[in-house]
Scaffold this motif. Structure first.
Motif, PDB file in Angstrom:
ATOM      1  N   GLY A 183      12.664  13.121  46.354  1.00 50.24           N
ATOM      2  CA  GLY A 183      12.253  14.249  47.196  1.00 50.24           C
ATOM      3  C   GLY A 183      10.800  14.139  47.614  1.00 50.24           C
ATOM      4  O   GLY A 183      10.451  14.443  48.765  1.00 50.24           O
ATOM      5  N   MET A 184       9.961  13.707  46.716  1.00 50.67           N
ATOM      6  CA  MET A 184       8.548  13.535  47.045  1.00 50.67           C
ATOM      7  C   MET A 184       8.358  12.417  48.056  1.00 50.67           C
ATOM      8  O   MET A 184       7.531  12.523  48.959  1.00 50.67           O
ATOM      9  CB  MET A 184       7.737  13.291  45.791  1.00 50.67           C
ATOM     10  CG  MET A 184       7.634  14.519  44.944  1.00 50.67           C
ATOM     11  SD  MET A 184       6.621  14.221  43.511  1.00 50.67           S
ATOM     12  CE  MET A 184       6.760  15.806  42.720  1.00 50.67           C
ATOM     13  N   GLN A 223       0.716  14.720  59.416  1.00 53.48           N
ATOM     14  CA  GLN A 223       0.111  15.755  58.569  1.00 53.48           C
ATOM     15  C   GLN A 223      -0.626  15.147  57.408  1.00 53.48           C
ATOM     16  O   GLN A 223      -0.414  14.165  56.892  1.00 53.48           O
ATOM     17  CB  GLN A 223       1.171  16.715  58.056  1.00 53.48           C
ATOM     18  CG  GLN A 223       1.767  17.505  59.169  1.00 53.48           C
ATOM     19  CD  GLN A 223       2.800  18.515  58.638  1.00 53.48           C
ATOM     20  OE1 GLN A 223       3.048  18.599  57.442  1.00 53.48           O
ATOM     21  NE2 GLN A 223       3.364  19.253  59.531  1.00 53.48           N
ATOM     22  N   PHE A 228      10.526  11.540  50.328  1.00 53.79           N
ATOM     23  CA  PHE A 228      10.966  12.104  51.596  1.00 53.79           C
ATOM     24  C   PHE A 228       9.859  12.930  52.227  1.00 53.79           C
ATOM     25  O   PHE A 228       9.557  12.800  53.416  1.00 53.79           O
ATOM     26  CB  PHE A 228      12.218  12.972  51.400  1.00 53.79           C
ATOM     27  CG  PHE A 228      12.630  13.700  52.638  1.00 53.79           C
ATOM     28  CD1 PHE A 228      13.370  13.057  53.614  1.00 53.79           C
ATOM     29  CD2 PHE A 228      12.253  15.019  52.836  1.00 53.79           C
ATOM     30  CE1 PHE A 228      13.734  13.723  54.773  1.00 53.79           C
ATOM     31  CE2 PHE A 228      12.601  15.685  53.993  1.00 53.79           C
ATOM     32  CZ  PHE A 228      13.348  15.044  54.959  1.00 53.79           C
ATOM     33  N   ALA A 229       9.238  13.797  51.431  1.00 55.20           N
ATOM     34  CA  ALA A 229       8.170  14.663  51.946  1.00 55.20           C
ATOM     35  C   ALA A 229       6.969  13.850  52.421  1.00 55.20           C
ATOM     36  O   ALA A 229       6.389  14.141  53.479  1.00 55.20           O
ATOM     37  CB  ALA A 229       7.745  15.664  50.876  1.00 55.20           C
ATOM     38  N   ILE A 230       6.597  12.826  51.674  1.00 57.54           N
ATOM     39  CA  ILE A 230       5.461  11.988  52.075  1.00 57.54           C
ATOM     40  C   ILE A 230       5.773  11.260  53.371  1.00 57.54           C
ATOM     41  O   ILE A 230       4.956  11.216  54.292  1.00 57.54           O
ATOM     42  CB  ILE A 230       5.100  11.003  50.938  1.00 57.54           C
ATOM     43  CG1 ILE A 230       4.417  11.771  49.802  1.00 57.54           C
ATOM     44  CG2 ILE A 230       4.207   9.875  51.444  1.00 57.54           C
ATOM     45  CD1 ILE A 230       4.247  10.985  48.537  1.00 57.54           C
ATOM     46  N   ASP A 231       6.970  10.701  53.482  1.00 54.06           N
ATOM     47  CA  ASP A 231       7.365  10.006  54.710  1.00 54.06           C
ATOM     48  C   ASP A 231       7.408  10.961  55.893  1.00 54.06           C
ATOM     49  O   ASP A 231       6.975  10.634  56.990  1.00 54.06           O
ATOM     50  CB  ASP A 231       8.701   9.302  54.527  1.00 54.06           C
ATOM     51  CG  ASP A 231       8.623   8.078  53.647  1.00 54.06           C
ATOM     52  OD1 ASP A 231       7.495   7.602  53.354  1.00 54.06           O
ATOM     53  OD2 ASP A 231       9.683   7.579  53.230  1.00 54.06           O
ATOM     54  N   ARG A 232       7.938  12.151  55.677  1.00 51.01           N
ATOM     55  CA  ARG A 232       8.015  13.153  56.740  1.00 51.01           C
ATOM     56  C   ARG A 232       6.612  13.543  57.215  1.00 51.01           C
ATOM     57  O   ARG A 232       6.345  13.590  58.416  1.00 51.01           O
ATOM     58  CB  ARG A 232       8.755  14.395  56.238  1.00 51.01           C
ATOM     59  CG  ARG A 232       8.865  15.502  57.274  1.00 51.01           C
ATOM     60  CD  ARG A 232       9.156  16.855  56.666  1.00 51.01           C
ATOM     61  NE  ARG A 232       8.067  17.202  55.775  1.00 51.01           N
ATOM     62  CZ  ARG A 232       8.193  17.881  54.645  1.00 51.01           C
ATOM     63  NH1 ARG A 232       9.386  18.306  54.265  1.00 51.01           N
ATOM     64  NH2 ARG A 232       7.162  18.156  53.889  1.00 51.01           N
ATOM     65  N   ASP A 233       5.731  13.781  56.273  1.00 49.69           N
ATOM     66  CA  ASP A 233       4.369  14.185  56.634  1.00 49.69           C
ATOM     67  C   ASP A 233       3.636  13.077  57.362  1.00 49.69           C
ATOM     68  O   ASP A 233       2.892  13.342  58.311  1.00 49.69           O
ATOM     69  CB  ASP A 233       3.592  14.611  55.393  1.00 49.69           C
ATOM     70  CG  ASP A 233       4.131  15.905  54.786  1.00 49.69           C
ATOM     71  OD1 ASP A 233       4.951  16.599  55.459  1.00 49.69           O
ATOM     72  OD2 ASP A 233       3.746  16.220  53.652  1.00 49.69           O
ATOM     73  N   ARG A 282       3.586  13.233  42.343  1.00 50.23           N
ATOM     74  CA  ARG A 282       3.199  13.219  43.756  1.00 50.23           C
ATOM     75  C   ARG A 282       2.161  12.127  44.020  1.00 50.23           C
ATOM     76  O   ARG A 282       2.278  11.365  44.983  1.00 50.23           O
ATOM     77  CB  ARG A 282       2.654  14.586  44.165  1.00 50.23           C
ATOM     78  CG  ARG A 282       2.369  14.710  45.647  1.00 50.23           C
ATOM     79  CD  ARG A 282       1.895  16.103  46.034  1.00 50.23           C
ATOM     80  NE  ARG A 282       2.946  17.086  45.795  1.00 50.23           N
ATOM     81  CZ  ARG A 282       2.860  18.090  44.922  1.00 50.23           C
ATOM     82  NH1 ARG A 282       1.775  18.272  44.201  1.00 50.23           N
ATOM     83  NH2 ARG A 282       3.868  18.939  44.784  1.00 50.23           N
TER      84      ARG A 282
END
Length: 64
Positions: free
Chosen positions: A51-52, A64, A54-59, A15
């Motif tokens: 996946g990480m 967030q 994706f989550a970082i970009d989404r946040d 992460r």
């Protein structure tokens, strides 16, 4: 790699590495990420790194 072999410290390290990479390469692709960071992790860790990312970009997109 089985999920049961995944250690929390590996997830935390991945992460952090993905977040640092994204900071350096804001327009970088998933394939570039895996090429750059993949050798530092288990050979089957590519989907986890993606996946990480994706989550970082989404946040970041949602503030967030």
């Amino acid at each position: 790699m089985r999920f049961s072999e995944n250690r929390p410290e590996d997830v935390d390290r991945a992460r952090r590495a993905v977040a640092v990479w994204r900071g350096k390469y804001p327009e970088g692709t998933e394939d570039q990420l895996v090429a750059a960071l993949g050798p530092e992790f288990h050979p089957d860790y590519g989907p986890v790194l993606r996946g990480m990312l994706f989550a970082i970009d989404r946040d970041r997109a949602t503030g967030q």
